[in-house]
Design an enzyme around this catalytic site. Structure first.
Site, mmCIF file in Angstrom:
data_model
loop_
_atom_site.group_PDB
_atom_site.id
_atom_site.type_symbol
_atom_site.label_atom_id
_atom_site.label_comp_id
_atom_site.label_asym_id
_atom_site.label_seq_id
_atom_site.Cartn_x
_atom_site.Cartn_y
_atom_site.Cartn_z
ATOM 1 C CB SER A 143 -0.916 0.020 1.230
ATOM 2 O OG SER A 143 -0.145 0.021 2.424
ATOM 3 C CG HIS B 98 -3.449 -1.229 -2.491
ATOM 4 N ND1 HIS B 98 -3.824 0.093 -2.317
ATOM 5 C CD2 HIS B 98 -3.360 -1.752 -1.245
ATOM 6 C CE1 HIS B 98 -3.953 0.339 -1.036
ATOM 7 N NE2 HIS B 98 -3.684 -0.762 -0.362
ATOM 8 C CD GLU C 26 -5.178 2.377 -5.092
ATOM 9 O OE1 GLU C 26 -5.463 3.588 -5.148
ATOM 10 O OE2 GLU C 26 -4.317 1.920 -4.305
ATOM 11 C CG ASN D 127 -3.209 4.891 0.984
ATOM 12 O OD1 ASN D 127 -4.157 5.166 1.707
ATOM 13 N ND2 ASN D 127 -2.697 3.680 0.916
#
Length: 504
Positions: free
Chosen positions: A123, A144, A156, A194
């Protein structure tokens, strides 16, 4: 390039929460699954835990008993990496350390066939750097998943610098075949979610650090006005303060300490004190037995004004005009060439948060952005110490007459929801302009990955082309650290299409 055939075995290395979740996804989709963990016995324990979760799915009528039995028959713990030799895909979910992941994939590469697809669930680390240790980095891709992997739809699919297009495409199609919603992104710090989600936390912490509002009030405004599922403080308590801060720090460092991603000192102190959230029993909030959740600041009842004057169209708050009329308050409308505002009977003004402060003007109260002013149950107001008490009272009474709870916060530019949304919109435009992902994938990722009520580009279209840029530009003038400096991409979106005199 199509998805992996269901007869192709899939291996998951690392049997913690994420590893087990990913294994369950592949298993329920129909693949034979191998589980491997470097710690003896853990793969068998993980297989038993997955079997128990399959039993619960049967109890909830989400899986038939026959499908459960078939899935169990396809699940096999592995005692040695050599048992993964026939796998078509190996997904790692081990410790978030670059050297650990590199060593693992080097070992896996020596076991599996040349056409085996390798995937990392990292991540926060660079997919490119992980693949840099391999003989054939072209077959490594980021997959991800979000926790819990069996429930959350987003994946992802991250292409490292050396990832082959065929590898990324096969990974994307496989995730889709597993019932997930994949989004494609480049190997940039934080990927999509993120990276773009950092302001949601950072701006809430900044408002706290400026002593403009407490965590319970900020969370309530984000939920009840902004439409977010959870506020920043309760969400980071759920994630774990150490985990959330670690991701923020990783993104900040990976962007060469870009001030836009600077971690919060308040959160650092929380982590240092061991208050990590739910898992430690205390974070921003106390989760101990008998602990009471603090209530957000809510203003006392005030009388509504007899009338308001609406100057301009109020932009994103235009719906307020109809709501005020429906509440039985007289509305007088006047055209205005410069600015939009509500004028109260005492002469004070109500203005939508714009990146300026109440203290800069004579008798102005700011109100925060709402996702939907009709459905919002709370609205935040900000005023300076010089604001006339009558003006603030009339502003409170007006929104209370519309059925809203009112939270009065300190005189911070951009307030809470407005500055948060503006920064998320800016980072999204910047990411797309730099090739990190498409607008559609960014919106999908933010809605599905962190449950935002709208994707950043959906917000942008709703608020108007120049709204986020103008607000951040005003904020930047008041805080020239660079934190709020709007990106070139946002400027181009807002203004670059305008004709300018004198250009040659």
């Amino acid at each position: 390039m199509t998805a992996l055939d269901l007869s192709s075995p899939v291996a998951v290395v690392g049997t913690g929460t994420m590893g087990q979740g990913i294994a369950q996804v592949a298993l329920v989709a129909g693949h034979p699954v191998r589980l491997y963990d470097a710690v003896p016995g853990r793969a068998g324990q993980a297989a038993a835990a997955i079997g128990a979760r399959l039993d619960r799915l049967v109890e909830k009528d989400r899986l038939t008993a026959a499908d459960r039995d078939a899935a169990r028959a396809r699940l096999r713990p592995a005692d040695d990496l050599a048992e993964l030799a026939d796998c078509a895909l190996v997904v790692e979910a081990v410790l978030e350390r670059l050297d650990v992941k590199q060593d693992l994939f080097k070992a896996v590469e020596g076991v599996v066939a040349d056409d085996c697809l390798l995937a990392t669930n990292t991540s926060s680390l660079s997919v490119t750097a992980i693949g840099g240790a391999l003989r054939n980095p072209g077959r490594l891709v980021g997959l991800h998943f979000f926790n819990p992997a069996p429930l959350l739809p987003l994946v992802e699919v991250v292409s490292g610098f050396a990832t082959d297009v065929t590898s990324a495409t096969r990974a994307y199609e496989t995730a889709r075949a597993w019932g997930k919603t994949p989004v494609a992104c480049a190997d940039t710090p934080g990927f999509i979610v993120n990276r773009i989600a950092r302001p949601f936390y950072a701006e809430a912490f900044a408002v706290l650090e400026s002593q403009a509002a407490d965590p319970a009030t900020i969370d309530a405004v984000l939920r009840e006005s902004g439409g977010f599922r959870m506020g920043a403080f309760e969400l980071t308590d759920l994630i774990g303060q150490d985990v959330n801060e670690s991701v923020t720090h990783s993104v900040w460092q990976s962007f060469f300490q870009d001030v836009r991603f600077t971690p919060s000192l308040a959160q650092r102190r929380l982590v240092e004190s061991g208050r990590l959230g739910h898992k430690s029993g205390h974070g921003w909030y106390d989760y101990g037995d008998g602990a009471e959740r603090p209530e957000p600041h809510t203003a006392e009842k005030e009388r509504p004004p007899a009338y308001v004057v609406v100057e301009g169209d109020l932009g994103p708050a235009a719906e307020l005009t109809a709501l005020i009329r429906e509440a039985g308050i007289t509305v007088r409308e006047e055209e205005e060439d410069h600015g939009t505002r509500l004028v109260l009977p005492g002469g004070g003004q109500l203005v939508l948060a714009d990146g300026q402060t109440s203290g800069e003007f004579r008798d102005v109260v700011y109100f925060d952005l709402a996702l939907d002013y009709r459905r919002a149950t709370r609205v935040a107001l900000s005023a300076s110490q010089d604001t006339a008490p009558r003006t603030l009272a009339e502003a409170i009474g007006l929104f209370q007459a519309l059925g809203k709870d009112v939270s009065v916060i300190g005189d911070v530019p951009g307030m809470i929801v407005a500055r948060t949304v503006a920064r998320v919109v800016d980072l999204a435009h910047d990411a797309v302009a730099k090739g990190a992902a498409t607008e559609e994938d960014v919106d999908t990722a933010m809605r599905l990955g962190v449950n935002y009520p709208l994707g950043p580009f959906e917000w942008s279209r709703r608020l108007g082309r120049s709204w986020a840029y103008d607000l951040l530009d005003d904020l930047h003038l008041r805080d020239p650290s660079g934190r709020y400096a709007p990106s070139l991409a946002l400027y181009r979106h807002a203004y670059a299409g305008e004709k300018r005199e004198g250009a040659s």
